[in-house]
Design a protein around this motif. Structure first.
Motif, PDB file in Angstrom:
ATOM      1  N   PRO A   1      -8.507  14.077   3.139  1.00 27.15           N
ATOM      2  CA  PRO A   1      -9.228  13.061   3.752  1.00 27.15           C
ATOM      3  C   PRO A   1      -9.498  11.924   2.951  1.00 27.15           C
ATOM      4  O   PRO A   1      -9.843  10.595   3.701  1.00 27.15           O
ATOM      5  N   LEU A   2      -9.483  11.861   1.784  1.00 28.76           N
ATOM      6  CA  LEU A   2      -9.615  10.824   1.029  1.00 28.76           C
ATOM      7  C   LEU A   2      -8.436   9.628   1.205  1.00 28.76           C
ATOM      8  O   LEU A   2      -8.578   8.439   1.195  1.00 28.76           O
ATOM      9  N   TYR A   3      -7.236  10.184   1.315  1.00 30.60           N
ATOM     10  CA  TYR A   3      -6.117   9.456   1.706  1.00 30.60           C
ATOM     11  C   TYR A   3      -6.065   8.883   3.193  1.00 30.60           C
ATOM     12  O   TYR A   3      -5.982   7.709   3.539  1.00 30.60           O
ATOM     13  N   PHE A   4      -6.477   9.761   4.309  1.00 32.78           N
ATOM     14  CA  PHE A   4      -6.340   9.336   5.700  1.00 32.78           C
ATOM     15  C   PHE A   4      -7.543   8.497   6.141  1.00 32.78           C
ATOM     16  O   PHE A   4      -7.795   8.191   7.038  1.00 32.78           O
ATOM     17  N   SER A   5      -8.666   8.411   5.154  1.00 34.28           N
ATOM     18  CA  SER A   5      -9.605   7.543   5.487  1.00 34.28           C
ATOM     19  C   SER A   5      -9.371   5.928   5.058  1.00 34.28           C
ATOM     20  O   SER A   5     -10.235   5.375   5.016  1.00 34.28           O
ATOM     21  N   ARG A   6      -8.025   5.892   4.584  1.00 30.36           N
ATOM     22  CA  ARG A   6      -7.817   4.682   4.146  1.00 30.36           C
ATOM     23  C   ARG A   6      -6.931   3.996   5.268  1.00 30.36           C
ATOM     24  O   ARG A   6      -6.276   4.816   5.976  1.00 30.36           O
ATOM     25  N   PRO A   7      -6.602   2.735   5.209  1.00 30.31           N
ATOM     26  CA  PRO A   7      -5.623   2.343   6.296  1.00 30.31           C
ATOM     27  C   PRO A   7      -4.249   2.743   5.900  1.00 30.31           C
ATOM     28  O   PRO A   7      -3.374   1.742   5.640  1.00 30.31           O
ATOM     29  N   ILE A   8      -4.046   3.990   5.885  1.00 32.04           N
ATOM     30  CA  ILE A   8      -2.614   4.287   5.876  1.00 32.04           C
ATOM     31  C   ILE A   8      -2.564   5.677   6.854  1.00 32.04           C
ATOM     32  O   ILE A   8      -3.493   6.283   6.766  1.00 32.04           O
ATOM     33  N   SER A   9      -1.401   5.789   7.447  1.00 31.01           N
ATOM     34  CA  SER A   9      -1.088   6.683   8.369  1.00 31.01           C
ATOM     35  C   SER A   9      -0.520   8.009   7.769  1.00 31.01           C
ATOM     36  O   SER A   9      -0.183   7.949   6.408  1.00 31.01           O
TER      37      SER A   9
ATOM     38  N   ARG B   1       0.723  -1.135   0.124  1.00 31.03           N
ATOM     39  CA  ARG B   1      -0.141   0.024  -0.089  1.00 31.03           C
ATOM     40  C   ARG B   1       0.741   1.143   0.177  1.00 31.03           C
ATOM     41  O   ARG B   1       0.350   2.167  -0.675  1.00 31.03           O
TER      42      ARG B   1
ATOM     43  N   VAL C   1       1.957   2.202  -3.356  1.00 33.30           N
ATOM     44  CA  VAL C   1       1.035   2.737  -4.203  1.00 33.30           C
ATOM     45  C   VAL C   1       1.357   4.323  -4.456  1.00 33.30           C
ATOM     46  O   VAL C   1       1.086   4.604  -5.619  1.00 33.30           O
ATOM     47  N   LEU C   2       1.417   4.935  -3.471  1.00 33.35           N
ATOM     48  CA  LEU C   2       1.824   6.440  -3.405  1.00 33.35           C
ATOM     49  C   LEU C   2       2.905   6.938  -4.395  1.00 33.35           C
ATOM     50  O   LEU C   2       2.606   7.731  -5.310  1.00 33.35           O
TER      51      LEU C   2
ATOM     52  N   GLN D   1       3.069   7.336   6.788  1.00 34.10           N
ATOM     53  CA  GLN D   1       3.068   6.472   5.565  1.00 34.10           C
ATOM     54  C   GLN D   1       2.868   7.322   4.249  1.00 34.10           C
ATOM     55  O   GLN D   1       3.275   7.203   3.405  1.00 34.10           O
TER      56      GLN D   1
END
Lengths: 286, 306
Positions: free
Chosen positions: A117-125, A21, A24-25, A128
């Motif tokens: 918010p789109l990034y941080f609502s995923r399981p990444i900190s 994951r 991916v970024l 990360q």
């Protein structure tokens, strides 16, 4: 593509690992980094100096190729720590130029367009996310600093006598350490500045300003107080002093080596703190 | 139905302000509406459940996961459509949706397949290769919905999904939310200040006022109860239609303009009422179920709750 029926089904498979994951970024950001021709141009020209160094090292060990040239007697340039130090100095200018182009475009668009918010609502900190974006610059800057310099070192080591290797083995570590410091410092500072001002052009201007204004202030301090430690505010000078410590190149920075390291590391830590403050899903209005 | 959102004295303090205060309740509906005036704490509640804000006291569980200790699992289970404009610049709709699906833990190929599917689902199939910044406001809203559903979440958080949409676009969004709810695989939490949106989409509602729970009600149960309460206007007969209704087991009360308010017992519906009217020689000129129940509930909550 066929027209699909509407299906809202949960994902039943095994989720990918944290590392997958994380990667991916940079994979998605990588293409963006090369969207402009300037970046491609700057990146390509950053290989000119290492390519020249490779040719130089090869010629130094293949004098027969220099017959009928002014250097038929050999190239009067020692391949030593200072040689690699000056190479890293040259590459650090290209690294700064690339950082100016790429760094601000990594984070500020996400902040401006409300994508966090789109990034941080995923399981990444948050960290990360920072690491994922940093990997883009880290890969880019690595490709023009320690990777080509180590190539030059390996070529020299393979062509030179074993005595040279025994006497210069520390150069490889210096290349890695110096490059690592440069990559982390430039990446974090450029991301922090762009997160702060949220505008690519302003961030670029500010990054140049950060190299100039504190240096002028430090020089003024030196003049007023008749001291030399004001030089720690000059990032370029501090970087030069670090290279002097690593490769023995004469910089005459006038600041202690510890002060130079502290200067760059403090700026890096400040950048991390700024990123921690600015990279949030939502700003809390107090 | 099992509870999937449990609030246990949840309080959130942001700066020096208590934004959520001692929220306690259990919700189990397929679609839960978060209602309340602006600043009531709806969005803060969603953000706290997503782990953006840390509770100052209390706890909350979503889909069986503690929102603080198991935040990562919560975020894996949730699809979130934020209220404000949110997009990644410079990349196409399908790449954006695929990227977020991958970040949620889907393998690359599956993420891309689902990105196409999600964009087709929301009606953006034809424009999926265009960069998101070129989308209109309505299209951006739909793209936000697509990125929220592409990874197959168990719970979908929708924060003011109809904001800024014109009436046809709003209808389309509401229809999509209903379809998602009806598919039954995804629980929906819909935050809105629009009663109509919540009434159309939700079967349970949590009304917030000044950061407190003002009302927590099961809209389905309310609707069922409302289906028992009818208002009718009877003309003709021998004047004892009310008595005949009471004979069927109905509770009858006089309403305005000679109308009757009737509570129907189980097993009695409009068919029985018409049959009775026919037998009594009465014309039924008006027969309607009670309406606007949510508005009444909301008004009551705003007057008494908080």
């Amino acid at each position: 593509m066929t027209v699909r029926t509407r299906r809202f089904r949960p994902f039943e498979g095994t989720p990918t690992s944290t590392l997958t994951r994380l990667l991916v970024l940079p994979r998605y950001a990588w293409k963006e980094a090369f969207a402009g021709k300037l970046v491609t141009g700057a990146f390509t020209s950053a290989f000119l100096v290492p390519a020249g160094a490779l040719v130089l090292v090869w010629l130094k060990h293949n004098i027969a190729a220099l017959v009928n040239t002014p250097f038929a007697g050999g190239i009067p340039l020692p391949i030593d720590a200072q040689f690699f130090g000056w190479l890293l100095v040259a590459q650090s200018y290209f690294a700064f130029a690339l950082t100016l182009f790429v760094g601000p475009s990594l984070v500020s668009p996400d902040l401006v367009n409300g994508a966090l918010p789109l990034y941080f609502s995923r399981p990444i900190s948050r960290w990360q996310y920072v690491l994922g974006k940093l990997l883009v610059l880290a890969a880019l800057l690595s490709a023009i600093t320690w990777v080509p310099l180590l190539l030059v070192f390996v070529l020299q080591a393979s062509l030179a006598e074993s005595a040279w290797i025994a006497g210069h083995a520390g150069i490889a570590a210096s290349i890695l350490l110096g490059s690592l410091l440069l990559v982390v410092f430039l990446s974090l500072v450029s991301m922090a500045v762009s997160a702060w001002v949220r505008n690519r052009a302003v961030a670029r201007g500010l990054l140049i300003g950060l190299g100039v204004v504190p240096a002028v202030f430090g020089q003024a301090l030196n003049e007023m107080l008749d001291v030399e430690w004001g030089g720690v505010l000059n990032v370029g000078l501090a970087w030069g002093r670090v290279l002097e410590g690593l490769f023995g190149i004469p910089v005459r920075a006038g600041i202690p080596l510890g002060g130079a390291w502290a200067s760059l590391l403090t700026a890096t830590v400040l950048a991390l703190l700024l990123l921690r403050r600015k990279l949030k899903a939502f700003e809390v209005v107090r | 139905m099992t509870a999937f959102l449990e609030l246990d004295g949840l309080s959130v303090r942001l700066g020096r302000r208590d934004v959520l205060r001692d929220l306690t309740g259990t919700l189990a509906g397929r679609a839960i509406g978060l209602l309340g005036p602006n600043g009531a704490g709806k969005t803060t509640l969603l953000h706290t459940l997503l782990g953006f804000f840390r509770p100052s006291s209390g706890a909350a569980r979503l889909a069986g996961f503690d929102v603080v200790r198991e935040s990562r699992e919560v975020r894996r289970a949730v699809g979130y459509m934020p209220e404000n404009d949110a997009f990644v610049a410079g990349i196409s709709g399908v790449r954006t949706v695929a990227m977020f699906a991958e970040l949620s833990g889907l393998p690359r190929a599956e993420a891309l397949e689902r990105a196409h599917e999600a964009l087709f689902s929301v009606g953006l199939g034809e424009v999926r290769y265009r960069n998101l910044e070129t989308y209109s406001l309505g299209m951006k809203q739909l793209a936000k919905l697509a990125q929220a559903i592409a990874h197959g979440p168990r719970v979908l958080f929708l924060d003011e999904p109809t904001n800024g949409l014109d009436p046809p676009a709003r209808q389309r969004m509401i229809r999509l939310i209903k379809e998602i709810r009806e598919a039954g695989e995804i629980r929906v939490v819909l935050s809105s200040h629009l009663l109509r949106d919540v009434e159309e989409c939700c079967d349970e509602v949590l009304i917030l006022k000044d950061g407190r729970i003002a009302a927590l009600c099961d809209l389905e149960a309310e609707r069922r109860a409302n289906r028992r309460l009818v208002e009718l206007e009877a003309v003709g007969g021998n004047g004892d239609f009310a008595g005949a209704l009471a004979g069927l087991g109905c509770a009858v009360a006089p309403g305005i303009r000679r109308r009757l308010k009737v509570v129907l017992p189980d097993g009695v519906g409009p068919r029985e009422l018409y049959r009775l009217a026919g037998e009594s020689g009465v014309q039924l000129r008006h027969l309607a179920y009670q309406r606007d129940s949510l508005e009444e509930i909301f008004q009551r909550a705003m007057e008494n709750g908080g």
